[in-house]
Design a protein around this motif. Structure first.
Motif, short mmCIF file in Angstrom:
data_model
loop_
_atom_site.label_atom_id
_atom_site.label_comp_id
_atom_site.label_asym_id
_atom_site.label_seq_id
_atom_site.Cartn_x
_atom_site.Cartn_y
_atom_site.Cartn_z
N LYS A 2 -15.19 2.04 -1.86
CA LYS A 2 -14.50 0.82 -1.87
C LYS A 2 -13.44 0.79 -0.77
N GLY A 4 -9.95 -0.98 0.72
CA GLY A 4 -8.97 -2.08 0.27
C GLY A 4 -8.46 -2.93 1.61
N GLY A 5 -7.67 -3.73 1.15
CA GLY A 5 -7.23 -4.79 2.27
C GLY A 5 -6.71 -3.91 3.60
N THR A 168 -8.34 3.99 0.29
CA THR A 168 -7.15 3.01 0.62
C THR A 168 -6.14 3.66 1.65
N ASP A 169 -4.89 3.16 1.76
CA ASP A 169 -4.00 3.74 2.70
C ASP A 169 -3.53 4.75 2.53
N GLY A 172 -4.46 9.76 -1.69
CA GLY A 172 -4.73 10.06 -3.24
C GLY A 172 -3.83 9.36 -3.94
N TYR A 174 -0.65 10.10 -5.81
CA TYR A 174 0.79 10.70 -5.74
C TYR A 174 1.52 10.91 -7.19
N THR A 176 4.39 9.71 -7.42
CA THR A 176 5.14 8.69 -7.52
C THR A 176 4.78 7.95 -6.32
N ASP A 177 5.17 6.71 -6.26
CA ASP A 177 4.67 5.68 -5.01
C ASP A 177 5.09 6.62 -3.71
N ARG A 179 5.59 5.60 -1.03
CA ARG A 179 6.20 4.62 -0.07
C ARG A 179 7.78 4.73 -0.22
N MET A 198 -0.02 5.25 -15.44
CA MET A 198 0.54 4.93 -14.17
C MET A 198 0.14 3.48 -13.63
N ALA A 203 1.96 1.54 -10.84
CA ALA A 203 1.51 2.00 -9.75
C ALA A 203 0.15 1.36 -9.16
N LYS A 204 0.32 0.79 -8.45
CA LYS A 204 -0.90 -0.49 -7.96
C LYS A 204 -1.92 0.27 -7.20
N VAL A 205 -1.97 1.54 -7.18
CA VAL A 205 -2.88 2.11 -6.38
C VAL A 205 -4.53 2.06 -7.03
P1 ADP Z 1 -5.75 -1.42 -1.18
O1 ADP Z 1 -5.46 -2.55 -0.33
O2 ADP Z 1 -6.22 -0.27 -0.75
O3 ADP Z 1 -6.27 -1.64 -2.73
P2 ADP Z 1 -2.92 -1.02 -2.57
O4 ADP Z 1 -2.03 -1.36 -1.69
O5 ADP Z 1 -3.54 -2.03 -3.73
O6 ADP Z 1 -4.28 -0.55 -1.42
O7 ADP Z 1 -2.77 0.44 -3.20
C1 ADP Z 1 -2.28 1.59 -2.41
C2 ADP Z 1 -0.70 1.46 -2.42
O8 ADP Z 1 -0.22 1.87 -3.97
C3 ADP Z 1 -0.03 2.67 -1.68
O9 ADP Z 1 0.12 2.43 -0.38
C4 ADP Z 1 0.99 3.09 -2.43
O10 ADP Z 1 2.26 2.39 -1.74
C5 ADP Z 1 0.99 2.31 -3.68
N1 ADP Z 1 1.19 3.34 -4.88
C6 ADP Z 1 2.01 3.12 -5.81
N2 ADP Z 1 2.18 4.29 -6.59
C7 ADP Z 1 1.22 5.12 -6.07
C8 ADP Z 1 1.12 6.45 -6.61
N3 ADP Z 1 1.50 6.90 -7.61
N4 ADP Z 1 0.08 7.12 -5.59
C9 ADP Z 1 -0.43 6.50 -4.46
N5 ADP Z 1 -0.13 5.29 -4.33
C10 ADP Z 1 0.68 4.59 -4.94
#
Ligand code: ADP
Ligand code: ASP
Ligand code: MG
Length: 412
Positions: A2, A4-5, A168-169, A172, A174, A176-177, A179, A198, A203-205
Motif C-alpha cells: 500500500k 500513501g499520498g 509511507t513517508d 516505520g 516511531y 512518537t511522531d 515530525r 497509538m 498517531a495517524k501513521v
Molecule cells: P500516508 O499518506 O502514507 O498514509 P500519513 O501521513 O497518513 O501517510 O502517515 C504518516 C505520518 O504519520 C508520518 O509522516 C508521521 O508524521 C505521522 N506519525 C504520527 N505518529 C507517528 C508515529 N508514532 N510513527 C510514525 N509516524 C507517525
C-alpha cells in the motif's frame, strides 16, 4: 503493498512506487497494490464539497472524494505497463469491495477477491484504488480519512496474503511522531494492542480500523518507507523487510513499560455547570450527543458537594463543538444545568505501553514532568495500557518531547 499520498504525490514518485512493485514481481510474488490519492488531493476534494454546500449529501461527498484514488490507480497501472509489468486498475465496485451504508465512514463488510486471484494466475498485478467500496445502495462509499490503510489490510486478509506492507513517508512506526520529536526512535516491532492505542490516540501513521483488522485476521503487517531505494540490499528480504512489524505481544522479546507517546490536537472541552445529581442525568446528556453522532471522549464528573447538583466536564472533537453545544441546550429541561462553558484549542497527549499493566507510578511520572514545564492538566483518563492528559495545544510539542525523554524513549 500500500502506498500513501506523499508516496504517489507526482508522476516521478509513482515511477518510484512502480519500481518497488516491479522488484516484488521480479522476485516471483503475486502482488496487489493499494494506492491513496496524491498528497493533498483528498483535502482539496473535501473542501470543494464544503464550499458547494455545508450540509451536503454524504453519498455525493463519497462520489467526489473517492475520485482521487481512481486517478492514482490508473496512473500507476500505466507506469507499470510502461515498465513491462502486466497490471490493471481496480475501483472498489469492480472488485467488489462491499461496505455498509455509513457513507463517509463506511466499514468493509465483504471483499470478493476471486477475480483478482484469477488474474494473478495470468501474471497480472492488481492496482486497487484505496479508501473506497460499494455500499448496499449500490453507490460509492469511502472508509473515513486515512482509509486506504484499511483497504490494504482488508484486501490482504481477503486474498490470504503472506504480508501487507504499508509504504509511507517514514520508515516505520516511531516512539512518537518523528515530525514533532526529532529524538523519536523507530521500533522494529510493536504489539497490535499498542499500535491500536497509538492509532486511536492520534498517531495517524495507520488508520485505527486497519490495525483492528490486522489483529483479528492475523495479517502480517509492516510499516516501511517508499522513499528507500527500491533496489537497495535487503529490500526484498521476505521474512524481515526493513520497517516496523505489527505483531502479537509474545513476538516481542523486550517489552518496555512505556512504548510510545501519541497526541491529538483539535480537542474541545465542554463543562456543564450544576447539573442535577440524580440517576439518569448522564444518560440524558450523552444519549442525545451519541444520537447526533458526536464522539464524546474524556468524561469527568465531580462529586456533588450539596447532593443537589454537580459539574460534568467532557471532551469532543473541536469540529463537533458547535453541534454538541446545540444538542446540549435542548436537554436543559431534563438535566437542569445552569451554564455551558466550552473551549477549543486543546490537545490530548497519551502515554502508551503494555508494561503499564504490571508497573506502578507511570502516571505520576507524567504528572511530575508536566508540572515542571509547567503545563496545567485539564482532564485525565486512564486504561490498563495508557494514560491520556488534556492540555492547552500551545504546549503540545513541548509536552510530547519532555514526556518522550522522561520515559527514556529518546534515541541515543
Ligand atoms: P500516508 O499518506 O502514507 O498514509 P500519513 O501521513 O497518513 O501517510 O502517515 C504518516 C505520518 O504519520 C508520518 O509522516 C508521521 O508524521 C505521522 N506519525 C504520527 N505518529 C507517528 C508515529 N508514532 N510513527 C510514525 N509516524 C507517525
Ligand atoms: N486519500 C484518503 C485520505 O486522505 C485515504 C488515504 O489516504 O488513506 O484520507
Ligand atoms: Mg495515511
Amino acid at each position: 503493498m500500500k502506498f500513501g499520498g506523499t508516496s504517489v504525490a507526482d508522476i516521478d514518485r509513482i515511477r518510484n512506487v512502480a519500481r518497488h512493485v516491479k522488484r516484488e514481481v521480479d522476485a516471483g510474488h503475486e502482488v496487489a497494490v493499494v494506492v491513496s490519492a496524491m498528497a493533498g488531493k483528498t483535502n482539496e476534494l473535501v473542501a470543494w464539497c464544503r464550499e458547494a454546500s455545508a450540509m451536503h449529501d454524504a453519498r455525493e461527498y463519497d462520489t467526489i472524494v473517492a475520485s482521487g484514488e481512481q486517478v492514482t490507480a490508473g496512473l500507476l497501472a500505466i507506469v507499470l505497463q510502461s515498465m513491462d509489468v502486466n497490471a490493471r486498475s481496480w475501483l472498489g465496485w469492480q472488485i467488489p469491495l462491499k461496505t455498509d451504508s455509513a457513507h463517509g465512514a463506511a466499514r468493509i463488510t465483504d471483499i470478493d477477491g476471486s477475480d483478482i486471484v484469477r488474474r494473478f494466475g495470468e501474471g497480472q498485478v492488481a492496482v486497487v484504488a484505496g479508501f473506497q467500496g460499494i455500499a448496499p445502495d449500490n453507490r460509492i462509499a469511502t472508509l473515513g480519512r486515512g482509509g486506504s490503510d484499511t483497504s490494504a489490510v482488508a484486501l490482504a486478509a481477503a486474498l490470504n496474503a503472506d504480508r501487507c506492507d504499508i509504504y509511507t513517508d517514514v520508515d516505520g512506526v516511531y516512539t512518537t511522531d518523528p515530525r514533532i520529536a526529532p529524538k523519536a526512535r523507530r521500533m522494529n516491532k510493536i504489539a497490535f494492542e499498542e499500535m491500536l492505542e497509538m492509532a486511536s490516540l492520534g498517531a495517524k501513521v495507520l488508520q485505527v480500523r486497519s490495525v483492528e483488522l490486522a489483529m483479528v485476521h492475523k495479517v502480517r503487517t509492516f510499516v516501511r518507507s517508499s522513499f528507500d531505494d527500491p533496489d537497495a540490499p535487503g529490500m526484498d528480504d521476505f521474512d524481515n523487510p526493513p520497517g516496523t512489524l505489527i505483531c502479537d505481544e509474545d513476538e516481542i522479546m523486550e517489552q518496555e513499560v512505556v512504548t510510545g507517546i501519541a497526541y491529538s490536537k483539535d480537542e474541545a472541552q465542554i463543562s456543564l455547570r450544576r447539573v442535577a445529581d440524580r440517576p439518569g442525568v448522564a444518560a440524558a446528556i450523552f444519549g442525545p450527543l451519541a444520537d447526533a453522532g458526536v464522539n464524546v471522549d474524556m468524561i469527568v464528573q465531580n462529586i456533588s458537594e450539596s447532593g443537589q447538583s454537580t459539574d460534568m466536564t467532557f471532551t469532543v472533537p473541536a469540529g463537533d463543538l458547535a453541534k454538541a453545544v446545540d444538542v446540549l441546550e435542548k436537554t436543559r429541561n431534563e438535566t437542569g444545568f445552569d451554564a455551558i462553558q466550552s473551549e477549543a484549542g486543546l490537545t490530548k497527549v497519551s502515554v502508551i505501553g503494555i508494561g503499564m499493566r504490571s508497573h506502578t507510578g507511570v502516571a505520576a511520572t507524567a504528572f511530575k514532568e508536566l508540572a515542571q514545564i509547567p503545563v496545567n492538566i485539564r482532564a485525565i483518563t486512564t486504561s490498563e495500557i495508557k494514560i491520556s492528559i488534556l492540555i492547552d495545544s500551545d504546549f503540545t510539542e513541548l509536552a510530547v518531547r519532555r514526556l518522550h525523554s522522561r520515559y527514556g524513549l529518546d534515541k541515543v
